[in-house]
Write an enzyme that holds these catalytic residues in place. Structure first.
Site, PDB file in Angstrom:
ATOM      1  N   ASP A  34      10.925 -25.745 -32.961  1.00 58.04           N
ATOM      2  CA  ASP A  34       9.789 -25.982 -33.855  1.00 58.04           C
ATOM      3  C   ASP A  34       9.592 -24.908 -34.921  1.00 58.04           C
ATOM      4  O   ASP A  34       8.505 -24.785 -35.490  1.00 58.04           O
ATOM      5  CB  ASP A  34       8.503 -26.083 -33.028  1.00 58.04           C
ATOM      6  CG  ASP A  34       8.233 -24.820 -32.198  1.00 58.04           C
ATOM      7  OD1 ASP A  34       8.919 -23.799 -32.412  1.00 58.04           O
ATOM      8  OD2 ASP A  34       7.339 -24.856 -31.338  1.00 58.04           O
ATOM      9  N   GLU A  89      15.285 -30.054 -27.759  1.00 60.29           N
ATOM     10  CA  GLU A  89      13.900 -29.819 -27.365  1.00 60.29           C
ATOM     11  C   GLU A  89      12.968 -30.665 -28.225  1.00 60.29           C
ATOM     12  O   GLU A  89      11.978 -30.203 -28.775  1.00 60.29           O
ATOM     13  CB  GLU A  89      13.544 -28.331 -27.456  1.00 60.29           C
ATOM     14  CG  GLU A  89      12.278 -27.957 -26.697  1.00 60.29           C
ATOM     15  CD  GLU A  89      11.874 -26.511 -26.915  1.00 60.29           C
ATOM     16  OE1 GLU A  89      11.983 -25.728 -25.959  1.00 60.29           O
ATOM     17  OE2 GLU A  89      11.464 -26.156 -28.044  1.00 60.29           O
ATOM     18  N   GLU A  95       4.088 -24.535 -36.068  1.00 62.10           N
ATOM     19  CA  GLU A  95       5.135 -25.119 -35.229  1.00 62.10           C
ATOM     20  C   GLU A  95       4.949 -26.600 -34.940  1.00 62.10           C
ATOM     21  O   GLU A  95       5.925 -27.360 -34.892  1.00 62.10           O
ATOM     22  CB  GLU A  95       5.242 -24.340 -33.913  1.00 62.10           C
ATOM     23  CG  GLU A  95       5.840 -22.955 -34.048  1.00 62.10           C
ATOM     24  CD  GLU A  95       4.834 -21.882 -34.411  1.00 62.10           C
ATOM     25  OE1 GLU A  95       5.214 -20.695 -34.458  1.00 62.10           O
ATOM     26  OE2 GLU A  95       3.649 -22.214 -34.660  1.00 62.10           O
ATOM     27  N   HIS A 106       1.524 -13.355 -29.499  1.00 65.44           N
ATOM     28  CA  HIS A 106       1.961 -13.148 -30.875  1.00 65.44           C
ATOM     29  C   HIS A 106       1.600 -14.277 -31.823  1.00 65.44           C
ATOM     30  O   HIS A 106       1.738 -14.118 -33.031  1.00 65.44           O
ATOM     31  CB  HIS A 106       3.487 -12.983 -30.918  1.00 65.44           C
ATOM     32  CG  HIS A 106       4.228 -14.256 -30.648  1.00 65.44           C
ATOM     33  ND1 HIS A 106       4.401 -14.776 -29.383  1.00 65.44           N
ATOM     34  CD2 HIS A 106       4.808 -15.146 -31.500  1.00 65.44           C
ATOM     35  CE1 HIS A 106       5.076 -15.908 -29.462  1.00 65.44           C
ATOM     36  NE2 HIS A 106       5.336 -16.162 -30.725  1.00 65.44           N
ATOM     37  N   ARG A 157       0.290 -16.958 -34.445  1.00 61.64           N
ATOM     38  CA  ARG A 157      -0.520 -16.803 -35.657  1.00 61.64           C
ATOM     39  C   ARG A 157      -1.979 -17.203 -35.427  1.00 61.64           C
ATOM     40  O   ARG A 157      -2.896 -16.541 -35.916  1.00 61.64           O
ATOM     41  CB  ARG A 157       0.106 -17.658 -36.769  1.00 61.64           C
ATOM     42  CG  ARG A 157      -0.448 -17.453 -38.152  1.00 61.64           C
ATOM     43  CD  ARG A 157       0.288 -18.353 -39.134  1.00 61.64           C
ATOM     44  NE  ARG A 157       1.693 -17.989 -39.230  1.00 61.64           N
ATOM     45  CZ  ARG A 157       2.209 -17.251 -40.199  1.00 61.64           C
ATOM     46  NH1 ARG A 157       1.428 -16.793 -41.159  1.00 61.64           N
ATOM     47  NH2 ARG A 157       3.500 -16.973 -40.219  1.00 61.64           N
ATOM     48  N   HIS A 213       5.029  -7.578 -30.084  1.00 56.91           N
ATOM     49  CA  HIS A 213       5.722  -8.177 -31.240  1.00 56.91           C
ATOM     50  C   HIS A 213       5.700  -7.211 -32.428  1.00 56.91           C
ATOM     51  O   HIS A 213       4.765  -6.416 -32.593  1.00 56.91           O
ATOM     52  CB  HIS A 213       5.008  -9.474 -31.614  1.00 56.91           C
ATOM     53  CG  HIS A 213       5.812 -10.405 -32.462  1.00 56.91           C
ATOM     54  ND1 HIS A 213       5.936 -10.253 -33.820  1.00 56.91           N
ATOM     55  CD2 HIS A 213       6.527 -11.512 -32.151  1.00 56.91           C
ATOM     56  CE1 HIS A 213       6.698 -11.224 -34.308  1.00 56.91           C
ATOM     57  NE2 HIS A 213       7.072 -11.999 -33.313  1.00 56.91           N
TER      58      HIS A 213
END
Length: 370
Positions: free
Chosen positions: A95, A117, A131, A208, A210, A241
């Site tokens: 994604d 996937e 994503e 991590h 967004r 991250h």
């Protein structure tokens, strides 16, 4: 020899594509790796572990570039490769923006796309962002959809995808995980010794995404300190991250805590070590929701939604969000209830038994007439 483009750019993509790369090398097809390097340092670590040398390294990342900038640079860079090489098929995974850009360029060059996937959905276009939309758009382009679970296949069928173009495979991440545990057993144990943690005496945390930047992440960091105050026997291990939006919050809240071990981003092998040795995992990652069940590790998901509802339904993961009191309450409940902990740890993994790459390559041979 049929040429198959493998387009990926992040660490999770590389891990999940590695079994396919090696399976292709053992077939009568030629894998051509196009690494966008959307995650430069973390990607390189995985390429080294799985002995993958990119045929094309696009190295497209710039500091703090916007999503439109990233997308446009990906499209133009991948397009230059497709203008040079005549591909018979393209494989993309998951994604990411590299996934969407790679599938779009393949479409422009009339190269059929296999989406590894495929079919994961949250039904909320802003969670995870971007994503969810990357995955949906890739699904509209792909010729073949390699769904990891029956649930993912059902999502695709609801969207009008022809059943004959969907194959339920399990997830290739399990292939990669089991390979690592089998071939790197001594290294797995040594890493925990090196950072002075024992099996079962720490919580593993990753965060991590967004949509969790800012207040949600700050709330979770405060919750971690609350949990440690209630559980003096436990430590927390947190690979942080590289994104400054993440590091600024994490280090401000946790840097001085004596039982918090903040690490630089890890390559795949030490991260497998940390997963295997943890008491439980708190994460906003999607991939960890798939890997943790194979290791018997209960997972509390720091998100409002998940595109992997199979894990929640199977009882291996639980959505808890990011609100401070909720994170503390759910973590302590799990730690204080041996019955509930055992139920999550022993639940069956819904993401397969480690044969996904084998199934995908077998299908690809039939499609290409190899």
């Amino acid at each position: 020899m049929k040429k198959v483009a493998l387009i990926f750019g992040t660490r999770p993509e590389a891990i999940k594509m590695a079994p396919l790369y090696h399976a292709l090398k053992n077939s009568k097809m030629q894998p051509v790796v196009i690494a966008t390097a959307q995650h430069r340092e973390m990607l390189d670590q995985v390429l080294n572990l799985f002995e993958i040398t990119p045929d094309y390294d696009l190295n497209i990342m710039k500091e703090r570039q916007s999503l439109p900038e990233l997308t446009s640079r990906l499209i133009s860079s991948i397009d230059r490769v497709f203008a040079e090489v005549s591909f018979d098929f393209a494989l993309v995974q998951g994604d990411t923006t590299s996934t969407f850009a790679g599938s779009l360029v393949s479409f422009y060059h009339k190269v059929p796309v296999g989406h590894v996937e495929a079919g994961l959905r949250t039904m909320d276009i802003y969670n995870p962002f971007p994503e969810e939309v990357n995955r949906r758009l890739t699904g509209t382009i792909a010729s073949y959809h390699y769904a990891p679970t029956e649930e993912a296949m059902k999502n695709l069928l609801k969207e009008g995808i022809n059943r004959k173009n969907v194959l339920v495979t399990g997830n290739t991440v399990i292939d990669a995980l089991l390979w690592t545990l089998e071939h790197k057993k001594n290294d797995v144990q040594k890493f925990r010794e090196d950072i002075n943690v024992g099996k079962g005496d720490y919580i593993l945390i990753t965060m991590h995404r967004r949509e969790n930047w800012g207040k949600p992440m700050s709330q979770v960091m405060k919750a971690i300190k609350d949990i440690l105050a209630k559980k003096p026997e436990l430590k927390v291990v947190f690979p942080v991250h590289l994104n400054p939006a993440v590091r600024e919050i994490v280090y401000a809240e946790l840097k001085e805590h004596k039982r918090v071990i903040l690490l630089e981003p890890l390559d795949y092998l030490p991260f497998v070590s940390l997963m295997e040795g943890s008491k439980l995992i708190l994460t906003d990652s999607g991939g960890i929701q798939e890997e943790a069940p194979a290791l018997g590790k209960p997972t509390l998901v720091l998100r409002k939604t998940t595109e992997r509802p199979e894990a929640v339904k199977a009882g291996t993961a639980k959505l808890i969000g990011t609100e401070r009191t909720k994170v503390v309450e759910e973590t302590l409940r799990l730690l204080n209830s041996p019955e509930e902990y055992k139920e999550m740890a022993k639940a069956a993994n819904p993401f397969g038994e480690g044969k996904a790459a084998e199934k995908i390559i077998s299908h690809l041979k039939n499609v290409l007439g190899v």
